[in-house]
Design a protein around this motif. Structure first.
Motif, mmCIF file in Angstrom:
data_model
loop_
_atom_site.group_PDB
_atom_site.id
_atom_site.type_symbol
_atom_site.label_atom_id
_atom_site.label_comp_id
_atom_site.label_asym_id
_atom_site.label_seq_id
_atom_site.Cartn_x
_atom_site.Cartn_y
_atom_site.Cartn_z
ATOM 1 N N ALA A 92 -20.585 5.161 24.881
ATOM 2 C CA ALA A 92 -21.761 5.639 24.145
ATOM 3 C C ALA A 92 -21.351 6.310 22.843
ATOM 4 O O ALA A 92 -21.948 6.059 21.782
ATOM 5 C CB ALA A 92 -22.568 6.610 25.013
ATOM 6 N N ILE A 93 -20.324 7.146 22.901
ATOM 7 C CA ILE A 93 -19.859 7.837 21.698
ATOM 8 C C ILE A 93 -19.288 6.842 20.697
ATOM 9 O O ILE A 93 -19.585 6.903 19.492
ATOM 10 C CB ILE A 93 -18.816 8.911 22.068
ATOM 11 N N ASP A 94 -18.475 5.912 21.179
ATOM 12 C CA ASP A 94 -17.880 4.915 20.280
ATOM 13 C C ASP A 94 -18.956 4.076 19.596
ATOM 14 O O ASP A 94 -18.881 3.799 18.385
ATOM 15 C CB ASP A 94 -16.916 4.014 21.056
ATOM 16 N N LEU A 95 -19.968 3.664 20.353
ATOM 17 C CA LEU A 95 -21.048 2.875 19.760
ATOM 18 C C LEU A 95 -21.879 3.708 18.787
ATOM 19 O O LEU A 95 -22.288 3.211 17.726
ATOM 20 C CB LEU A 95 -21.955 2.309 20.856
ATOM 21 N N ALA A 96 -22.136 4.965 19.152
ATOM 22 C CA ALA A 96 -22.908 5.836 18.257
ATOM 23 C C ALA A 96 -22.185 6.003 16.926
ATOM 24 O O ALA A 96 -22.812 6.020 15.855
ATOM 25 C CB ALA A 96 -23.139 7.193 18.921
ATOM 26 N N GLN A 97 -20.851 6.118 16.972
ATOM 27 C CA GLN A 97 -20.089 6.240 15.737
ATOM 28 C C GLN A 97 -20.122 4.939 14.938
ATOM 29 O O GLN A 97 -20.252 4.952 13.717
ATOM 30 C CB GLN A 97 -18.648 6.638 16.061
ATOM 31 N N GLU A 98 -19.995 3.808 15.627
ATOM 32 C CA GLU A 98 -20.040 2.509 14.958
ATOM 33 C C GLU A 98 -21.385 2.276 14.275
ATOM 34 O O GLU A 98 -21.459 1.717 13.181
ATOM 35 C CB GLU A 98 -19.785 1.385 15.967
ATOM 36 N N LEU A 99 -22.459 2.693 14.928
ATOM 37 C CA LEU A 99 -23.810 2.406 14.439
ATOM 38 C C LEU A 99 -24.428 3.588 13.682
ATOM 39 O O LEU A 99 -25.579 3.501 13.251
ATOM 40 C CB LEU A 99 -24.714 2.017 15.612
ATOM 41 N N ASP A 100 -23.661 4.687 13.569
ATOM 42 C CA ASP A 100 -24.137 5.885 12.877
ATOM 43 C C ASP A 100 -25.481 6.346 13.431
ATOM 44 O O ASP A 100 -26.481 6.475 12.720
ATOM 45 C CB ASP A 100 -24.250 5.623 11.369
ATOM 46 N N THR A 101 -25.492 6.576 14.752
ATOM 47 C CA THR A 101 -26.739 6.971 15.400
ATOM 48 C C THR A 101 -26.482 8.087 16.410
ATOM 49 O O THR A 101 -25.390 8.673 16.421
ATOM 50 C CB THR A 101 -27.406 5.753 16.066
ATOM 51 N N GLU A 102 -27.475 8.380 17.226
ATOM 52 C CA GLU A 102 -27.396 9.505 18.165
ATOM 53 C C GLU A 102 -27.574 9.021 19.599
ATOM 54 O O GLU A 102 -27.952 7.873 19.841
ATOM 55 C CB GLU A 102 -28.445 10.563 17.794
ATOM 56 N N ILE A 103 -27.281 9.930 20.538
ATOM 57 C CA ILE A 103 -27.252 9.583 21.961
ATOM 58 C C ILE A 103 -28.288 10.393 22.727
ATOM 59 O O ILE A 103 -28.377 11.614 22.580
ATOM 60 C CB ILE A 103 -25.851 9.856 22.558
ATOM 61 N N VAL A 104 -29.049 9.702 23.565
ATOM 62 C CA VAL A 104 -29.995 10.339 24.491
ATOM 63 C C VAL A 104 -29.443 10.161 25.899
ATOM 64 O O VAL A 104 -29.206 9.033 26.342
ATOM 65 C CB VAL A 104 -31.392 9.695 24.384
ATOM 66 N N SER A 105 -29.212 11.249 26.597
ATOM 67 C CA SER A 105 -28.679 11.160 27.959
ATOM 68 C C SER A 105 -29.811 10.953 28.958
ATOM 69 O O SER A 105 -30.874 11.564 28.840
ATOM 70 C CB SER A 105 -27.920 12.433 28.323
ATOM 71 N N CYS A 106 -29.562 10.076 29.936
ATOM 72 C CA CYS A 106 -30.507 9.949 31.055
ATOM 73 C C CYS A 106 -29.767 10.245 32.361
ATOM 74 O O CYS A 106 -30.095 9.693 33.410
ATOM 75 C CB CYS A 106 -31.175 8.576 31.075
#
Length: 304
Positions: free
Chosen positions: A19-33
């Motif tokens: 999730a962190i790696d993808l968020a960095q690649e896509l310059d976005t944020e993470i919502v935890s479920c």
């Protein structure tokens, strides 16, 4: 198009890192479920993202509650959708991650219009659970709604309490209520699952429990000893160590029980996810590259 990229998989499989790696690649944020990571006092036993990991990408719904706070899956659905509405104003893609199957389902599909928990019913059911055990609640649910009984996580008392409470209030079977149509989402969903051979999953779980103990899980549980009857703490890693603290078990035995119960939970997760038809699977050995390839192939992101 607004797309929620939901990362799923068993406990200990590497969802947080992906999730962190993808968020960095896509310059976005993470919502935890991950419903257990909502509670700030349970950082070690829930394998919540570390301070370093939290600094690598903006996370929502990690450590925002106390174990003493009442928080329902319905509240989470509403809160998560509000956060997503805000995030989609500045991001085309948002990442969601977590192994709490029903919480993910609440966001991507929506919950049904269920009544709020009835305090009297909840108190009565809590007393039945404490006096007669989980088996009694399972028996009650099986008699009231055999269809839902076949689907529900029978070892999760919150699921049993909630279903029985709703049926007492409505006079209808829970399975009938939850089969009604739900509101359409305003965003697309693309689900990525991390998979590994079962022996690898179990090995990772065993190693992670050992690491949790080294990181201070016992001390974390000791600090929560006065709260052990709260629903949030009726979960793997905590119930076993509470029994050690009460002198019922030896510490080594309690740790082995944590491993065993974590493996059981992973098995239930596997069963749940294998029934789902829209998960795109990637290998635990190369999850980021395979995920980016999938996202490119499905026109979710442009080629790098």
């Amino acid at each position: 198009m607004k797309t929620l990229i939901s990362i799923v998989g068993t406990t200990g499989i590497g969802k947080t890192r992906l999730a962190i790696d993808l968020a960095q690649e896509l310059d976005t944020e993470i919502v935890s479920c991950d419903s257990r990571q909502f509670f700030r006092e349970m950082r070690i036993g829930t394998a919540a993202p570390t301070e370093k990991e939290l600094s690598q990408a903006t996370h929502h719904f990690v450590g925002q509650l106390s174990v003493k706070d009442a928080y329902s899956i319905g509240q989470y659905e509403n809160d998560a959708l509000k956060i997503l509405d805000t995030l989609f104003m500045s991001h085309h893609k948002v990442i969601m991650v977590g192994g709490s199957m029903m919480y993910e389902k609440a966001v991507i599909e929506g919950l049904h219009a269920l009544p709020e928990a009835n305090p009297e019913n909840q108190k009565k059911l809590q007393e039945i659970w404490e006096k007669e055990g989980l088996g009694k609640l399972q028996q009650m649910l099986q008699q009231m709604d055999p269809e839902y009984f076949l689907k529900v996580d029978k070892d999760n008392p919150r699921r049993l309490l909630r279903a029985i409470d709703v049926m007492w209030q409505t006079g209808s079977k829970y399975s009938d209520i939850v089969s009604e149509p739900r509101e359409e989402r305003s965003f697309d969903v693309f689900r990525i699952g991390i998979e590994a051979p079962r022996e690898v999953i179990y090995q990772r779980i065993n190693e992670r429990v050992e690491q949790m103990m080294k990181n201070g899980l016992l001390q974390e549980v000791e600090q929560l000893a006065g709260c052990q009857d709260l629903v949030a703490l009726k979960t793997v890693g905590y119930t076993e160590l509470f029994r050690y603290l009460k002198g019922e078990w030896e510490l080594d035995f309690a740790v082995e029980e944590i491993k065993k119960n974590s493996r059981r939970f992973a098995k239930r997760q596997l069963t749940w996810y294998r029934r789902e038809e829209n998960i795109h699977w990637v290998s635990y050995e190369n999850p980021l590259e395979e995920s980016l390839s999938l996202l490119n192939k499905n026109n979710i992101i442009c080629k790098h």
